[in-house]
Each structure stands twice: as structure tokens, then as C-alpha cells.
Design a protein around this motif. Structure first.
Motif, mmCIF file in Angstrom:
data_model
loop_
_atom_site.group_PDB
_atom_site.id
_atom_site.type_symbol
_atom_site.label_atom_id
_atom_site.label_comp_id
_atom_site.label_asym_id
_atom_site.label_seq_id
_atom_site.Cartn_x
_atom_site.Cartn_y
_atom_site.Cartn_z
ATOM 1 N N THR A 164 -24.941 -13.265 21.350
ATOM 2 C CA THR A 164 -24.584 -14.492 20.639
ATOM 3 C C THR A 164 -25.713 -14.887 19.691
ATOM 4 O OG1 THR A 164 -25.540 -15.939 22.312
ATOM 5 C CG2 THR A 164 -23.217 -15.313 22.614
ATOM 6 N N ARG A 193 -27.426 -17.554 19.770
ATOM 7 C CA ARG A 193 -28.561 -18.104 20.532
ATOM 8 C C ARG A 193 -29.432 -17.002 21.127
ATOM 9 N NH1 ARG A 193 -27.601 -22.383 24.028
ATOM 10 N NH2 ARG A 193 -25.456 -22.568 23.380
ATOM 11 N N ASP A 206 -22.974 -20.187 20.224
ATOM 12 C CA ASP A 206 -22.238 -19.283 21.110
ATOM 13 C C ASP A 206 -21.322 -18.312 20.374
ATOM 14 O OD1 ASP A 206 -23.397 -20.237 23.497
ATOM 15 O OD2 ASP A 206 -22.063 -21.967 23.470
ATOM 16 N N LYS A 245 -20.154 -14.998 19.058
ATOM 17 C CA LYS A 245 -20.431 -13.627 19.476
ATOM 18 C C LYS A 245 -20.573 -12.736 18.260
ATOM 19 C CE LYS A 245 -18.285 -14.248 23.866
ATOM 20 N NZ LYS A 245 -17.100 -14.928 24.239
#
Length: 102
Positions: A3, A5, A98, A100
Motif C-alpha cells: 500500500t 503507507r 491504503d 494497493k
């Protein structure tokens, strides 16, 4: 699944004038930047889905020397409208964390 993050040390969002919003994705290194700078997961369709942006008005600016990708889109309404919830767009980046990338 990787992701945003996972591969960015910092992500921020802010106004780019009263008609545009911009996001800065600071990747954690040259390898992550090279792998994900052109990811379709960060393309115009993602910004349409997440923010209601017109895909034709999404712009991506890679900055390889800094391992940064700047992505901007035209706001659907000018800053400061009656129902504005985030006047400076400082919290908009949260929706990207978040996403992907793989």
C-alpha cells in the motif's frame, strides 16, 4: 499487497490555489519510487473514485531527485463553499494511505 503507507515515508495533501488540490507522496527510497511512480493505482481513475475528480484534470509530476510524486486535480467546487469540510485539504491524503499499488 503493498500500500501507499508501506512505501511512503510521508504523504500530504493541500490546496494548490482555490481550484486545485495537490498530493505529495514521499517514497522511502529510489527503489520504491522507481517501482511505483507510474502505478495505475495512483492514476486518474483512482482520483475519480476516491475524490470525485475529473480524470481528464488529474496531473502527475514525478520528482526523481527527491523520490517524490506530486499528483494534482481540479476541485469539483472552489475552496470555501458552503459545505466545505476541509478548507485547506490537509486531511485528504488519508484516503490514499491504503491504496494497493500491486
Amino acid at each position: 499487497m503493498t500500500t501507499v503507507r508501506d512505501v511512503c515515508r510521508h504523504v500530504r495533501s493541500k490546496n494548490a490555489g482555490p481550484y486545485w488540490v495537490t498530493f505529495d507522496l514521499f517514497f522511502d527510497g529510489a527503489e520504491s519510487f522507481a517501482l511505483y511512480q507510474d502505478s495505475p493505482a495512483l492514476g486518474p481513475q483512482a482520483f475519480e473514485r476516491l475524490f470525485g475528480a475529473d480524470p481528464a484534470l488529474v496531473r502527475r509530476y514525478p520528482v526523481p531527485d527527491l523520490n517524490v510524486v506530486k499528483i494534482s486535480y481540479a476541485r469539483t467546487a472552489p475552496q470555501g463553499g458552503m459545505v466545505e469540510r476541509d478548507m485547506h485539504c490537509g486531511q485528504q491524503f488519508v484516503r490514499l494511505l491504503d491504496v494497493k499499488l500491486d
